[in-house]
Every structure is written in structure tokens, then in C-alpha cells.
Design a protein around this motif. Structure first.
Motif, PDB file in Angstrom:
ATOM      1  N   PHE A  19     -48.334 -35.096 -14.714  1.00  0.00           N
ATOM      2  CA  PHE A  19     -47.839 -35.294 -16.077  1.00  0.00           C
ATOM      3  C   PHE A  19     -46.464 -35.955 -16.051  1.00  0.00           C
ATOM      4  CE2 PHE A  19     -45.739 -33.619 -19.970  1.00  0.00           C
ATOM      5  CZ  PHE A  19     -46.564 -34.232 -20.905  1.00  0.00           C
ATOM      6  N   ASP A  20     -45.602 -35.514 -15.142  1.00  0.00           N
ATOM      7  CA  ASP A  20     -44.272 -36.108 -14.999  1.00  0.00           C
ATOM      8  C   ASP A  20     -44.388 -37.579 -14.603  1.00  0.00           C
ATOM      9  OD1 ASP A  20     -41.468 -36.194 -14.940  1.00  0.00           O
ATOM     10  OD2 ASP A  20     -41.393 -35.590 -12.836  1.00  0.00           O
ATOM     11  N   ALA A  21     -45.298 -37.896 -13.703  1.00  0.00           N
ATOM     12  CA  ALA A  21     -45.492 -39.279 -13.273  1.00  0.00           C
ATOM     13  C   ALA A  21     -46.025 -40.146 -14.420  1.00  0.00           C
ATOM     14  CB  ALA A  21     -46.439 -39.336 -12.083  1.00  0.00           C
ATOM     15  N   LEU A  22     -46.966 -39.609 -15.186  1.00  0.00           N
ATOM     16  CA  LEU A  22     -47.500 -40.369 -16.320  1.00  0.00           C
ATOM     17  C   LEU A  22     -46.432 -40.613 -17.383  1.00  0.00           C
ATOM     18  CD1 LEU A  22     -51.079 -38.885 -16.810  1.00  0.00           C
ATOM     19  CD2 LEU A  22     -50.457 -41.180 -16.034  1.00  0.00           C
ATOM     20  N   LEU A  23     -45.620 -39.580 -17.660  1.00  0.00           N
ATOM     21  CA  LEU A  23     -44.530 -39.767 -18.623  1.00  0.00           C
ATOM     22  C   LEU A  23     -43.541 -40.818 -18.122  1.00  0.00           C
ATOM     23  CD1 LEU A  23     -43.550 -36.168 -19.793  1.00  0.00           C
ATOM     24  CD2 LEU A  23     -44.548 -37.981 -21.167  1.00  0.00           C
ATOM     25  N   GLY A  24     -43.306 -40.820 -16.829  1.00  0.00           N
ATOM     26  CA  GLY A  24     -42.352 -41.758 -16.248  1.00  0.00           C
ATOM     27  C   GLY A  24     -42.784 -43.200 -16.345  1.00  0.00           C
ATOM     28  N   LEU A  25     -44.075 -43.453 -16.491  1.00  0.00           N
ATOM     29  CA  LEU A  25     -44.557 -44.826 -16.589  1.00  0.00           C
ATOM     30  C   LEU A  25     -44.255 -45.468 -17.938  1.00  0.00           C
ATOM     31  CD1 LEU A  25     -47.988 -44.512 -14.748  1.00  0.00           C
ATOM     32  CD2 LEU A  25     -45.859 -45.512 -13.884  1.00  0.00           C
ATOM     33  N   LEU A  35     -34.209 -33.198  -6.099  1.00  0.00           N
ATOM     34  CA  LEU A  35     -34.967 -33.936  -7.098  1.00  0.00           C
ATOM     35  C   LEU A  35     -34.531 -33.648  -8.536  1.00  0.00           C
ATOM     36  CD1 LEU A  35     -38.553 -33.689  -5.589  1.00  0.00           C
ATOM     37  CD2 LEU A  35     -37.087 -35.707  -5.692  1.00  0.00           C
ATOM     38  N   GLU A  36     -34.002 -32.460  -8.793  1.00  0.00           N
ATOM     39  CA  GLU A  36     -33.729 -32.078 -10.187  1.00  0.00           C
ATOM     40  C   GLU A  36     -32.265 -31.786 -10.515  1.00  0.00           C
ATOM     41  OE1 GLU A  36     -36.025 -32.563 -12.210  1.00  0.00           O
ATOM     42  OE2 GLU A  36     -37.927 -32.154 -11.245  1.00  0.00           O
ATOM     43  N   ARG A  37     -31.443 -31.410  -9.541  1.00  0.00           N
ATOM     44  CA  ARG A  37     -30.107 -30.917  -9.891  1.00  0.00           C
ATOM     45  C   ARG A  37     -29.018 -31.367  -8.919  1.00  0.00           C
ATOM     46  NH1 ARG A  37     -30.246 -25.417  -8.910  1.00  0.00           N
ATOM     47  NH2 ARG A  37     -32.237 -25.500  -7.847  1.00  0.00           N
ATOM     48  N   VAL A  38     -28.939 -32.649  -8.603  1.00  0.00           N
ATOM     49  CA  VAL A  38     -27.927 -33.114  -7.654  1.00  0.00           C
ATOM     50  C   VAL A  38     -26.562 -33.227  -8.324  1.00  0.00           C
ATOM     51  CG1 VAL A  38     -27.207 -35.023  -6.176  1.00  0.00           C
ATOM     52  CG2 VAL A  38     -29.569 -34.309  -6.192  1.00  0.00           C
ATOM     53  N   VAL A  39     -26.491 -33.845  -9.490  1.00  0.00           N
ATOM     54  CA  VAL A  39     -25.220 -34.029 -10.195  1.00  0.00           C
ATOM     55  C   VAL A  39     -25.382 -33.631 -11.660  1.00  0.00           C
ATOM     56  CG1 VAL A  39     -24.391 -35.891  -8.699  1.00  0.00           C
ATOM     57  CG2 VAL A  39     -25.717 -36.457 -10.707  1.00  0.00           C
ATOM     58  N   GLY A  56     -31.251 -35.308 -11.068  1.00  0.00           N
ATOM     59  CA  GLY A  56     -31.444 -35.471  -9.646  1.00  0.00           C
ATOM     60  C   GLY A  56     -32.109 -36.794  -9.326  1.00  0.00           C
ATOM     61  N   LEU A  57     -32.611 -36.866  -8.138  1.00  0.00           N
ATOM     62  CA  LEU A  57     -33.232 -38.086  -7.641  1.00  0.00           C
ATOM     63  C   LEU A  57     -34.452 -38.479  -8.472  1.00  0.00           C
ATOM     64  CD1 LEU A  57     -32.709 -40.050  -5.358  1.00  0.00           C
ATOM     65  CD2 LEU A  57     -34.226 -38.703  -3.919  1.00  0.00           C
ATOM     66  N   ASP A  58     -35.143 -37.516  -9.050  1.00  0.00           N
ATOM     67  CA  ASP A  58     -36.312 -37.797  -9.885  1.00  0.00           C
ATOM     68  C   ASP A  58     -35.931 -38.694 -11.057  1.00  0.00           C
ATOM     69  OD1 ASP A  58     -38.855 -37.745 -10.951  1.00  0.00           O
ATOM     70  OD2 ASP A  58     -38.730 -35.705 -11.705  1.00  0.00           O
ATOM     71  N   VAL A  59     -34.841 -38.375 -11.729  1.00  0.00           N
ATOM     72  CA  VAL A  59     -34.388 -39.178 -12.874  1.00  0.00           C
ATOM     73  C   VAL A  59     -33.892 -40.537 -12.398  1.00  0.00           C
ATOM     74  CG1 VAL A  59     -32.690 -39.326 -14.726  1.00  0.00           C
ATOM     75  CG2 VAL A  59     -33.837 -37.171 -14.264  1.00  0.00           C
ATOM     76  N   GLY A 113     -40.048 -42.301 -20.801  1.00  0.00           N
ATOM     77  CA  GLY A 113     -40.243 -41.632 -19.525  1.00  0.00           C
ATOM     78  C   GLY A 113     -38.939 -41.206 -18.876  1.00  0.00           C
ATOM     79  N   ASP A 114     -37.902 -42.023 -19.038  1.00  0.00           N
ATOM     80  CA  ASP A 114     -36.600 -41.680 -18.459  1.00  0.00           C
ATOM     81  C   ASP A 114     -36.002 -40.462 -19.148  1.00  0.00           C
ATOM     82  OD1 ASP A 114     -36.866 -43.866 -16.766  1.00  0.00           O
ATOM     83  OD2 ASP A 114     -35.914 -45.219 -18.223  1.00  0.00           O
ATOM     84  N   ALA A 115     -36.136 -40.402 -20.468  1.00  0.00           N
ATOM     85  CA  ALA A 115     -35.645 -39.232 -21.200  1.00  0.00           C
ATOM     86  C   ALA A 115     -36.501 -38.007 -20.888  1.00  0.00           C
ATOM     87  CB  ALA A 115     -35.661 -39.521 -22.705  1.00  0.00           C
ATOM     88  N   ALA A 116     -37.797 -38.211 -20.726  1.00  0.00           N
ATOM     89  CA  ALA A 116     -38.694 -37.094 -20.428  1.00  0.00           C
ATOM     90  C   ALA A 116     -38.410 -36.504 -19.056  1.00  0.00           C
ATOM     91  CB  ALA A 116     -40.143 -37.557 -20.523  1.00  0.00           C
ATOM     92  N   ASP A 117     -37.972 -37.342 -18.109  1.00  0.00           N
ATOM     93  CA  ASP A 117     -37.628 -36.844 -16.774  1.00  0.00           C
ATOM     94  C   ASP A 117     -36.483 -35.835 -16.838  1.00  0.00           C
ATOM     95  OD1 ASP A 117     -39.471 -37.954 -15.075  1.00  0.00           O
ATOM     96  OD2 ASP A 117     -38.301 -39.762 -14.692  1.00  0.00           O
ATOM     97  N   ILE A 118     -35.580 -36.023 -17.771  1.00  0.00           N
ATOM     98  CA  ILE A 118     -34.462 -35.086 -17.919  1.00  0.00           C
ATOM     99  C   ILE A 118     -34.934 -33.771 -18.525  1.00  0.00           C
ATOM    100  CG2 ILE A 118     -32.255 -34.707 -19.109  1.00  0.00           C
ATOM    101  CD1 ILE A 118     -31.757 -37.727 -18.853  1.00  0.00           C
ATOM    102  N   LEU A 119     -35.893 -33.843 -19.438  1.00  0.00           N
ATOM    103  CA  LEU A 119     -36.346 -32.647 -20.155  1.00  0.00           C
ATOM    104  C   LEU A 119     -37.493 -31.917 -19.468  1.00  0.00           C
ATOM    105  CD1 LEU A 119     -36.203 -34.130 -23.758  1.00  0.00           C
ATOM    106  CD2 LEU A 119     -34.509 -32.691 -22.624  1.00  0.00           C
TER     107      LEU A 119
END
Length: 139
Positions: free
Chosen positions: A95-101, A35-39, A49-52, A106-112
């Protein structure tokens, strides 16, 4: 010139299906890695990762990423974490899900904001204290 990253296929080979503490720890760490560190993104040298990647798909992707993050919480419940720890973990995923909306932000927040990495840290701290035999030395 930046080197392109590849997914290491051996990273997710033979995940343990057992019910033990060590098996759960390995599954949680593998899911967090997925989810966080695939590439690593060339140029900014930040792992994603897949989350982003799922976050790029409006609404449905964020729901799917939150569902995958909830699996880590379910594993943590089975490991016997306290209600306070579980609440913190649910807050991280929520919180991550709310930021993603929020589009673009949200896309930048997923990285941070890496909710799954934060949750893994909570689980590791619990396991290191209550189940020291499950500690895995990283090389």
C-alpha cells in the motif's frame, strides 16, 4: 528559530550480525528507524526517514523503499510470524509503494502512512508474546 536536526551517528553503530531473536529485533528496529525516523523536519516537527527521501525520486525511489521495507518482512519470516501477520506486513509495504507512485500525493502519504513502523509494531507484539526474553526496555 527552529533547531536543525542531525543524524546521530551512534544510532547505527555495531548492528548485531548474530542469528538470535534479540539480534534480529535490534536489526529490525534499526532499519525501521533508518526508514522512518532519521531526522526531524524543522517547522512541522515530524520525523522523516529514508522512505520519504527515496519517495522524492520518481518510481525508482519507491521501488527501493519497498525493497528496504521488504527486508523487515524477510526478518519477520525468519522469526516465525504467522501467514496472516506476514500478509498484513506485505499489505502495508504494498500500500505504501502504491501510494508512493502517485506524484506529490505519494510524498505526503509517506510522511503520514508509516508502513515500516506498522510492521515493527506487528513484530514487537509477536516477539513480546512468544519470546519475552528479547524485550528491550527503552530509556
Amino acid at each position: 528559530m527552529a533547531k536543525a536536526s542531525r543524524i546521530d551517528p551512534t544510532t547505527f553503530d555495531a548492528l548485531p550480525l548474530g542469528k538470535g531473536i534479540a539480534a534480529s529485533r535490534q536489526r529490525i528496529e534499526a532499519i525501521e528507524r533508518l526508514l522512518e525516523r532519521v531526522v526531524v523536519v524543522p517547522g512541522i516537527n515530524r520525523p522523516i526517514g529514508l522512505d520519504v527521501m527515496l519517495g522524492l525520486v520518481p518510481i525508482v525511489g519507491d521501488i527501493a523503499a519497498a525493497a528496504l521495507g521488504s527486508y523487515i518482512i524477510w526478518e519477520a519470516r525468519n522469526l516465525g510470524l504467522s501467514r496472516l501477520q506476514m500478509a498484513r506486513m506485505m499489505g502495508n509495504v504494498g500500500f505504501d509503494a502504491l501510494l508512493g507512485l502517485v506524484p506529490l500525493v505519494g510524498d505526503a502519504a509517506d510522511i503520514l502512512f508509516r508502513s515500516n513502523t506498522r510492521n515493527l509494531r506487528i513484530i514487537r507484539k509477536h516477539l513480546d508474546k512468544h519470546h519475552p526474553s528479547s524485550v528491550v526496555l527503552e530509556g
